[in-house]
Design an enzyme around this catalytic site. Sequence first.
Site, PDB file in Angstrom:
ATOM      1  N   HIS A  50     -23.270  46.430  49.726  1.00 36.17           N
ATOM      2  CA  HIS A  50     -24.115  45.347  49.438  1.00 36.17           C
ATOM      3  C   HIS A  50     -25.385  45.151  48.828  1.00 36.17           C
ATOM      4  O   HIS A  50     -25.488  44.498  48.078  1.00 36.17           O
ATOM      5  CB  HIS A  50     -24.692  44.360  50.711  1.00 36.17           C
ATOM      6  CG  HIS A  50     -25.531  43.449  50.567  1.00 36.17           C
ATOM      7  ND1 HIS A  50     -24.907  42.498  51.203  1.00 36.17           N
ATOM      8  CD2 HIS A  50     -26.925  43.534  50.896  1.00 36.17           C
ATOM      9  CE1 HIS A  50     -25.640  41.370  50.903  1.00 36.17           C
ATOM     10  NE2 HIS A  50     -26.745  41.983  51.888  1.00 36.17           N
ATOM     11  N   SER A  95     -24.489  35.855  49.273  1.00 37.19           N
ATOM     12  CA  SER A  95     -24.044  35.463  50.049  1.00 37.19           C
ATOM     13  C   SER A  95     -24.443  35.987  51.222  1.00 37.19           C
ATOM     14  O   SER A  95     -25.583  36.636  51.220  1.00 37.19           O
ATOM     15  CB  SER A  95     -22.695  36.679  49.947  1.00 37.19           C
ATOM     16  OG  SER A  95     -23.061  37.776  49.631  1.00 37.19           O
ATOM     17  N   HIS A  96     -23.844  35.129  52.411  1.00 38.30           N
ATOM     18  CA  HIS A  96     -24.290  35.032  54.161  1.00 38.30           C
ATOM     19  C   HIS A  96     -23.684  35.412  55.295  1.00 38.30           C
ATOM     20  O   HIS A  96     -24.012  34.883  55.913  1.00 38.30           O
ATOM     21  CB  HIS A  96     -25.852  34.658  54.549  1.00 38.30           C
ATOM     22  CG  HIS A  96     -27.500  35.694  54.948  1.00 38.30           C
ATOM     23  ND1 HIS A  96     -27.706  34.788  55.820  1.00 38.30           N
ATOM     24  CD2 HIS A  96     -27.607  36.990  54.547  1.00 38.30           C
ATOM     25  CE1 HIS A  96     -28.390  36.123  55.864  1.00 38.30           C
ATOM     26  NE2 HIS A  96     -29.012  37.406  55.258  1.00 38.30           N
TER      27      HIS A  96
END
EC number: 6.3.5.3
Length: 783
Positions: A50, A95-96
């Site tokens: 990430h 994004s989440h």
Amino acid sequence: MASPGSSPFSPEEIATEGLKPEEYDDIVQRLGRHPNRAELGMFGVMWSEHCCYKNSRPLLSQFPTEGKHVLVGPGENAGVVDLGNGLQLAFKVESHNHPSAVEPFQGAATGVGGILRDIFTMGARPIAVLNSLRFGDLDDARTRRLFSGVVAGIAHYGNCVGVPTVGGEVYFDPAYTGNPLVNAMAMGLMETAEIVKAGASGVGNPVLYVGSTTGRDGMGGASFASAELDATSEVEDRPAVQVGDPFLEKSLIEACLEAFQTGAVVAAQDMGAAGLTCSTAEMAEKGGVGIDLDLDLIPNRETGMVPYEYLLSESQERMLFVAEKGREQELIDIFHRWGLQAVVAGSVIAEPIVKIRFQGEVAAEIPATALSDNTPIYKREVLAEPPEYVQKAREWSCDRIPPGTAEGIEIQGKLNSWSDILLQLLQVPTIASKRWVYRQYDHQVQNNTVVLPGDADATIVRLRPVAHQETPDQGVDSKTAVAATIDCNSRYVYLDPYEGAKMTVAEAARNLSCVGAEPIAVTDNLNFGSPEKPIGYWQLAEACRGLSEACRHLQTPVTGGNVSLYNETFDADGQPQPIYPTPVIGMVGLVPDLTKTCVQGWQADGDLIYLLGIPLDVQSDLVTLGATEYLASIHHQVAGEPPHADLDLEAQVQATCRHGIQQGWLHSAHDCAEGGVAVALAESCISGQRGADIQVPTGSNRWDQVLFGEGGARIVISVSATHQAAWESYLQEHLPQYWQQIGTVTTPNSELTLTTNVHQTLIKVRIEEATQRWAQAIESKLA
């Protein structure tokens, strides 16, 4: 190398931080010692996919990143493009996914908050939010809960913070049952002489912590986002989900923008993934300096916090500034006036390290490059041949389904007319009305939304001087606008990542062209499964190759984005279930005159309807039934080759459409996507609440391919008869062989009819019935 048994941490503790044994050994070698608990956590989050893109960075390097409009490319908080007239646009998508799968409301809400901070950290005032959402089958109770929660979270944060949510897309497919996707895109406007960047500089300059307090929420969110989900995630990973406060973020926006105007801010970085660890490491590394930070000075909301918790907390609405020495109080006063925390928590130092102090001792000391730039990189081998599932899918042909006649097609012993098929497709949630979603969003706050959600193929936001963004009655004489869209057909990408990715870029550019906007730049969000599995990495590599080629060809450079890997869950048998590879493209374009744009619905009786792109009577491998919504929803087959993108034809068709809009010839424009020409025509009928009389050439032995085939760079447009001569003259010169007049717009609330030139009726549906089926499809499943 670390000697066996010498580590103070067990293999399980190291793995919990998301680190592999060989990565831990690398850490020991770099430090010349074993890390302590806080340092182990810092490496864990910063070496996660990430944060450091260790599997994807080699692939991202092939993207085009320069262009005539690009001011800031990849590497900063957001990309920035020049809009002319002294205005710049910052934009980015992120994004989440994992947080939204565990706690949909807060996961989605903080996704919006995070992307907004990326925008205003650059010095831009946020003007719009879009989103790309993907869920499983709506017949599943968990999917309905996730869907409702995510939409509510997006609405809550966006509405409260005062930034309009103006558009997006929502897809439903069983591939996302265990792992939904929540991608948020934001745009911001600026007119500053100097863009605020993240690199710290000026030895001795104070480092300011501003915004909210630090708690234990969101602990290790970056590592959590870089691992597969399992059956325990909804309970065990809930603490990794952050909790947002949109009202505090609104104050933070205003305070930051006011602070930037003083000229006292040297650098700024929001605290998103990996919190304090990431912000300090990135600011130090980008500036080639170090940062000395004292955790005892950090405002906290919980007692007894230790360095590990301070450093890995992802509490929301927090920022780190480097200020000009001697002007820190000026900035502190601004934040206090907005009711926010603001303290000097450290300073810039010459030695390029991140030094963390706690209770009078050094709690962590790590070279900044080891955390932020010189991180592990894995150059994996790409499969030499497509995996078996792709090769098997390519064996599919139209012979696998009945041929059909002009009357319809027999499915499981029952004749379905083409009218029946069209109505069924209009009820597919992916195609159906998304009004249930966007009616929850405030899409007109700031008074700049030109086209409402659902009315056109892309959203349009008027450009006004930044000083007038919060004053609806000022600066309204501006005619320039920015258009934006966010797109991906993940079924295409699953069946052919290379061609599917090219089609995604082409569709995004086509959507912008349908509102008269010239595409200028891209932000991407690469949502994939595990790169450690050969198929997953092949999908990622092939998609990146396709994106790169299409962006170069259509002259839409990539200004940044996000990579979200490990989007997998495990089924009841413990087998991994990855999502479809989903490279989401956010694209922005310039609208030179917002009085000359287009919606997708018919505007006037008697208008002539044209098809741009591959004509209906031309057999072309650019138009296919493979990978289509028709094949998946009607025949329950996910197979075949998706349509291939002819990028030269795309550029020609799109330029022609834009020119027609700018000349004022076109009354409507709508691209042919899921469901093909028939669905596109029906959507234009529904949107304009007018009928259409369409003539379809005969000679086809596959009426379903004519009606519901996808691809072909196609756009359905309508033109006033008064402009017919000028329009067709332009078409003959600039788009020969790739246009066709196919019908006329009829009276309000009449019928959509498609008839062959030998008077066979293929489709005849009442607009009222089509509208009802389309409008109620999603709401009926949520009732």
